[in-house]
Write a protein that holds these residues in place. Structure first.
Motif, PDB file in Angstrom:
ATOM      1  N   LEU A  10       1.127  19.767 167.484  1.00  0.00           N
ATOM      2  CA  LEU A  10      -0.040  19.297 168.229  1.00  0.00           C
ATOM      3  C   LEU A  10      -1.340  19.662 167.523  1.00  0.00           C
ATOM      4  O   LEU A  10      -2.251  18.829 167.426  1.00  0.00           O
ATOM      5  CB  LEU A  10      -0.035  19.899 169.639  1.00  0.00           C
ATOM      6  CG  LEU A  10      -1.231  19.537 170.528  1.00  0.00           C
ATOM      7  CD1 LEU A  10      -1.328  18.025 170.726  1.00  0.00           C
ATOM      8  CD2 LEU A  10      -1.129  20.231 171.874  1.00  0.00           C
ATOM      9  N   TYR A  11      -1.438  20.880 166.998  1.00  0.00           N
ATOM     10  CA  TYR A  11      -2.691  21.318 166.376  1.00  0.00           C
ATOM     11  C   TYR A  11      -2.951  20.624 165.042  1.00  0.00           C
ATOM     12  O   TYR A  11      -4.105  20.463 164.640  1.00  0.00           O
ATOM     13  CB  TYR A  11      -2.673  22.834 166.137  1.00  0.00           C
ATOM     14  CG  TYR A  11      -2.529  23.665 167.388  1.00  0.00           C
ATOM     15  CD1 TYR A  11      -2.827  23.152 168.647  1.00  0.00           C
ATOM     16  CD2 TYR A  11      -2.083  24.983 167.318  1.00  0.00           C
ATOM     17  CE1 TYR A  11      -2.686  23.916 169.790  1.00  0.00           C
ATOM     18  CE2 TYR A  11      -1.943  25.767 168.451  1.00  0.00           C
ATOM     19  CZ  TYR A  11      -2.239  25.226 169.694  1.00  0.00           C
ATOM     20  OH  TYR A  11      -2.093  25.996 170.820  1.00  0.00           O
ATOM     21  N   GLY A  12      -1.882  20.186 164.353  1.00  0.00           N
ATOM     22  CA  GLY A  12      -2.030  19.514 163.072  1.00  0.00           C
ATOM     23  C   GLY A  12      -2.223  20.480 161.918  1.00  0.00           C
ATOM     24  O   GLY A  12      -2.476  21.674 162.099  1.00  0.00           O
ATOM     25  N   ALA A  13      -2.104  19.949 160.707  1.00  0.00           N
ATOM     26  CA  ALA A  13      -2.288  20.764 159.500  1.00  0.00           C
ATOM     27  C   ALA A  13      -3.713  21.308 159.471  1.00  0.00           C
ATOM     28  O   ALA A  13      -4.682  20.565 159.664  1.00  0.00           O
ATOM     29  CB  ALA A  13      -2.024  19.918 158.251  1.00  0.00           C
ATOM     30  N   ASN A  14      -3.813  22.628 159.241  1.00  0.00           N
ATOM     31  CA  ASN A  14      -5.120  23.294 159.207  1.00  0.00           C
ATOM     32  C   ASN A  14      -5.924  23.069 160.503  1.00  0.00           C
ATOM     33  O   ASN A  14      -7.159  23.014 160.480  1.00  0.00           O
ATOM     34  CB  ASN A  14      -5.940  22.823 157.995  1.00  0.00           C
ATOM     35  CG  ASN A  14      -5.268  23.156 156.690  1.00  0.00           C
ATOM     36  OD1 ASN A  14      -4.728  24.249 156.514  1.00  0.00           O
ATOM     37  ND2 ASN A  14      -5.263  22.198 155.758  1.00  0.00           N
ATOM     38  N   ASN A  15      -5.195  22.896 161.610  1.00  0.00           N
ATOM     39  CA  ASN A  15      -5.815  22.726 162.939  1.00  0.00           C
ATOM     40  C   ASN A  15      -6.705  21.484 163.042  1.00  0.00           C
ATOM     41  O   ASN A  15      -7.633  21.434 163.852  1.00  0.00           O
ATOM     42  CB  ASN A  15      -6.635  23.958 163.337  1.00  0.00           C
ATOM     43  CG  ASN A  15      -5.751  25.130 163.719  1.00  0.00           C
ATOM     44  OD1 ASN A  15      -4.592  24.950 164.099  1.00  0.00           O
ATOM     45  ND2 ASN A  15      -6.284  26.336 163.650  1.00  0.00           N
ATOM     46  N   ILE A  16      -6.405  20.470 162.230  1.00  0.00           N
ATOM     47  CA  ILE A  16      -7.269  19.285 162.233  1.00  0.00           C
ATOM     48  C   ILE A  16      -7.225  18.552 163.574  1.00  0.00           C
ATOM     49  O   ILE A  16      -8.238  18.046 164.061  1.00  0.00           O
ATOM     50  CB  ILE A  16      -6.897  18.339 161.062  1.00  0.00           C
ATOM     51  CG1 ILE A  16      -7.932  17.212 160.962  1.00  0.00           C
ATOM     52  CG2 ILE A  16      -5.470  17.784 161.229  1.00  0.00           C
ATOM     53  CD1 ILE A  16      -7.803  16.394 159.692  1.00  0.00           C
ATOM     54  N   HIS A  17      -6.027  18.495 164.194  1.00  0.00           N
ATOM     55  CA  HIS A  17      -5.922  17.843 165.501  1.00  0.00           C
ATOM     56  C   HIS A  17      -6.643  18.649 166.580  1.00  0.00           C
ATOM     57  O   HIS A  17      -7.278  18.083 167.477  1.00  0.00           O
ATOM     58  CB  HIS A  17      -4.450  17.669 165.897  1.00  0.00           C
ATOM     59  CG  HIS A  17      -3.727  16.674 165.064  1.00  0.00           C
ATOM     60  ND1 HIS A  17      -2.355  16.565 165.066  1.00  0.00           N
ATOM     61  CD2 HIS A  17      -4.170  15.736 164.187  1.00  0.00           C
ATOM     62  CE1 HIS A  17      -1.991  15.599 164.250  1.00  0.00           C
ATOM     63  NE2 HIS A  17      -3.084  15.091 163.689  1.00  0.00           N
ATOM     64  N   LYS A  62       8.278  13.544 173.371  1.00  0.00           N
ATOM     65  CA  LYS A  62       8.987  12.271 173.250  1.00  0.00           C
ATOM     66  C   LYS A  62       9.182  11.861 171.799  1.00  0.00           C
ATOM     67  O   LYS A  62      10.276  11.413 171.406  1.00  0.00           O
ATOM     68  CB  LYS A  62       8.235  11.180 174.008  1.00  0.00           C
ATOM     69  CG  LYS A  62       8.947   9.837 174.033  1.00  0.00           C
ATOM     70  CD  LYS A  62       8.191   8.851 174.917  1.00  0.00           C
ATOM     71  CE  LYS A  62       8.919   7.501 174.979  1.00  0.00           C
ATOM     72  NZ  LYS A  62       8.211   6.530 175.853  1.00  0.00           N
ATOM     73  N   TYR A  63       8.134  12.025 170.980  1.00  0.00           N
ATOM     74  CA  TYR A  63       8.186  11.504 169.612  1.00  0.00           C
ATOM     75  C   TYR A  63       8.291  12.592 168.539  1.00  0.00           C
ATOM     76  O   TYR A  63       8.471  12.280 167.358  1.00  0.00           O
ATOM     77  CB  TYR A  63       6.939  10.650 169.334  1.00  0.00           C
ATOM     78  CG  TYR A  63       6.819   9.458 170.254  1.00  0.00           C
ATOM     79  CD1 TYR A  63       7.652   8.346 170.099  1.00  0.00           C
ATOM     80  CD2 TYR A  63       5.889   9.452 171.288  1.00  0.00           C
ATOM     81  CE1 TYR A  63       7.533   7.247 170.955  1.00  0.00           C
ATOM     82  CE2 TYR A  63       5.770   8.358 172.143  1.00  0.00           C
ATOM     83  CZ  TYR A  63       6.597   7.267 171.966  1.00  0.00           C
ATOM     84  OH  TYR A  63       6.492   6.185 172.819  1.00  0.00           O
ATOM     85  N   ASN A  64       8.134  13.846 168.929  1.00  0.00           N
ATOM     86  CA  ASN A  64       8.184  14.974 168.003  1.00  0.00           C
ATOM     87  C   ASN A  64       7.116  14.889 166.923  1.00  0.00           C
ATOM     88  O   ASN A  64       7.248  15.467 165.838  1.00  0.00           O
ATOM     89  CB  ASN A  64       9.572  15.110 167.363  1.00  0.00           C
ATOM     90  CG  ASN A  64       9.842  16.526 166.884  1.00  0.00           C
ATOM     91  OD1 ASN A  64       9.365  17.484 167.492  1.00  0.00           O
ATOM     92  ND2 ASN A  64      10.575  16.667 165.788  1.00  0.00           N
ATOM     93  N   SER A  65       6.069  14.146 167.209  1.00  0.00           N
ATOM     94  CA  SER A  65       4.943  14.045 166.277  1.00  0.00           C
ATOM     95  C   SER A  65       3.754  13.470 167.038  1.00  0.00           C
ATOM     96  O   SER A  65       3.912  12.916 168.134  1.00  0.00           O
ATOM     97  CB  SER A  65       5.284  13.123 165.095  1.00  0.00           C
ATOM     98  OG  SER A  65       5.465  11.792 165.536  1.00  0.00           O
ATOM     99  N   ILE A  66       2.568  13.609 166.461  1.00  0.00           N
ATOM    100  CA  ILE A  66       1.376  13.019 167.068  1.00  0.00           C
ATOM    101  C   ILE A  66       0.329  12.857 165.963  1.00  0.00           C
ATOM    102  O   ILE A  66       0.221  13.709 165.066  1.00  0.00           O
ATOM    103  CB  ILE A  66       0.835  13.885 168.225  1.00  0.00           C
ATOM    104  CG1 ILE A  66      -0.172  13.099 169.068  1.00  0.00           C
ATOM    105  CG2 ILE A  66       0.230  15.192 167.728  1.00  0.00           C
ATOM    106  CD1 ILE A  66      -0.480  13.749 170.412  1.00  0.00           C
ATOM    107  N   SER A  67      -0.400  11.775 166.007  1.00  0.00           N
ATOM    108  CA  SER A  67      -1.430  11.514 165.005  1.00  0.00           C
ATOM    109  C   SER A  67      -2.809  11.611 165.649  1.00  0.00           C
ATOM    110  O   SER A  67      -2.944  11.643 166.874  1.00  0.00           O
ATOM    111  CB  SER A  67      -1.243  10.119 164.413  1.00  0.00           C
ATOM    112  OG  SER A  67      -1.499   9.124 165.400  1.00  0.00           O
ATOM    113  N   VAL A  72      -6.791  10.313 170.128  1.00  0.00           N
ATOM    114  CA  VAL A  72      -7.969   9.568 170.579  1.00  0.00           C
ATOM    115  C   VAL A  72      -7.575   8.531 171.624  1.00  0.00           C
ATOM    116  O   VAL A  72      -8.243   8.380 172.655  1.00  0.00           O
ATOM    117  CB  VAL A  72      -8.675   8.884 169.381  1.00  0.00           C
ATOM    118  CG1 VAL A  72      -9.774   7.943 169.875  1.00  0.00           C
ATOM    119  CG2 VAL A  72      -9.250   9.933 168.439  1.00  0.00           C
ATOM    120  N   ASP A  73      -6.467   7.837 171.362  1.00  0.00           N
ATOM    121  CA  ASP A  73      -6.021   6.789 172.283  1.00  0.00           C
ATOM    122  C   ASP A  73      -5.639   7.386 173.644  1.00  0.00           C
ATOM    123  O   ASP A  73      -6.048   6.881 174.690  1.00  0.00           O
ATOM    124  CB  ASP A  73      -4.830   6.046 171.692  1.00  0.00           C
ATOM    125  CG  ASP A  73      -4.394   4.879 172.559  1.00  0.00           C
ATOM    126  OD1 ASP A  73      -5.229   4.001 172.814  1.00  0.00           O
ATOM    127  OD2 ASP A  73      -3.218   4.860 172.987  1.00  0.00           O
TER     128      ASP A  73
END
Length: 314
Positions: A10-17, A62-67, A72-73
């Motif tokens: 959820l947080y993303g690489a280097n906390n970008i998310h 559900k998807y084991n990933s998030i972009s 945003v959506d």
């Protein structure tokens, strides 16, 4: 809060998310510690944020990933959708709009805006209790009331709760569980506990209501069909300044002893037509539980009619 997922996803690489999420909620201070998000800021905005986090978590589950696009959506689209929804009372913790789902439920919402005392009667599953809690929570959020007072007759204990173990809350808790269920669907658990400790949300058994004046509050009496005429009369006259009362009950499910008159039935008949008091009758068309509940209610109503016809002929 994020125990079910890997927070790194959820947080993303280097906390970008995480930085993106923070930018979408500029009024809040958000700090991540492992799978726990600590949030400070406006209480209403915090409630909205919690609903969005649950949606983001569900997406990762559900998807084991998030972009970034997904984030945003999920957040901006939901915010826009929320702004466009009319007739919403409040949102629950998953972000679902709570509003009138039938004509009579909408009448109940409208009556709350224009009356200080509302009687809502109808069979199980028509949303009487849930909608009452939603209206009370809305009043707290909008600061038109300072507290919510929950009351329910403890018929099985004859309103004599002294012999039960524990303090007042422990004694009445089993009878108030449906009200707690509704509150827990609309207020985060930690905040709900804090509100109860600060007496913003109060438990008030009928047995201990005498002598009180209830002001600046939304007061809910649930299962009022199980009050006696003396009890409901005492309850209704507790009303103070800037207070709204919601009295709910099912007149087909009276659990009082044989020969006892329902206080709710008497109150509805006695107070009919008084300015400032509304009576909303919900019926089978308003049932929002499992479809079988409608069929069960209908079957019992037909059985009651047959029984009454036989009794009349005899």
């Amino acid at each position: 809060m994020l125990e079910d997922i890997d927070p790194v996803v959820l947080y993303g690489a280097n906390n970008i998310h995480l930085q993106l999420i923070k930018s979408l909620f500029p009024k809040l201070r958000i700090v991540a510690r492992g799978n726990v998000l600590r949030v400070l800021g406006d209480e209403d905005e915090m409630d909205v944020f919690e609903g969005h986090v649950f949606r983001l978590r569900d997406h990762v589950l559900k998807y084991n990933s998030i972009s970034a696009e997904d984030i945003v959506d999920l957040i901006k689209t939901q915010k826009a959708k929320a702004d466009s929804v009319k007739g919403v009372v409040v949102y629950n913790l998953s972000g679902r709009a709570i509003k009138g789902r039938s004509e009579n439920q909408q009448r109940m919402i409208d009556a709350f805006e224009t009356n200080d005392m509302i009687f809502a009667t109808g069979p199980a599953g028509t949303g009487k209790t849930y909608l009452s809690i939603a209206l009370a929570v809305k009043s707290l959020k909008e600061k038109t009331a300072k507290k919510i007072i929950l009351c329910r007759p403890a018929v099985e204990a004859g309103e004599k709760l002294g012999f039960l173990p524990g303090d007042m809350k422990d004694k009445i808790d089993p009878y108030l569980q449906p009200l707690y269920d509704a509150l827990e669907d609309m207020i985060p658990a930690v905040k709900l506990q804090d509100m109860m400790e600060k007496h913003i949300i109060q438990i008030a058994p009928l047995a201990f209501m005498r002598g009180r004046t209830l002001s600046d509050a939304v007061v809910i009496l649930d299962e009022a069909q199980n009050t006696t005429p003396a009890q409901i009369r005492m309850f209704l006259t507790r009303m103070g300044w800037n207070t709204k009362m919601l009295i709910t009950g099912d007149l087909t499910q009276i659990d009082l002893g044989r020969g006892q008159i329902s206080g709710l039935r008497e109150a509805v008949n006695t107070l009919s037509g008084i300015e400032g008091i509304a009576h909303i009758e919900l019926d089978q068309k308003d049932i929002v539980r499992h479809k079988l509940v409608t069929r069960i209610v209908h079957a019992y109503e037909e059985a009651d009619k047959r029984h009454n016809e036989i009794s009349t002929k005899q």
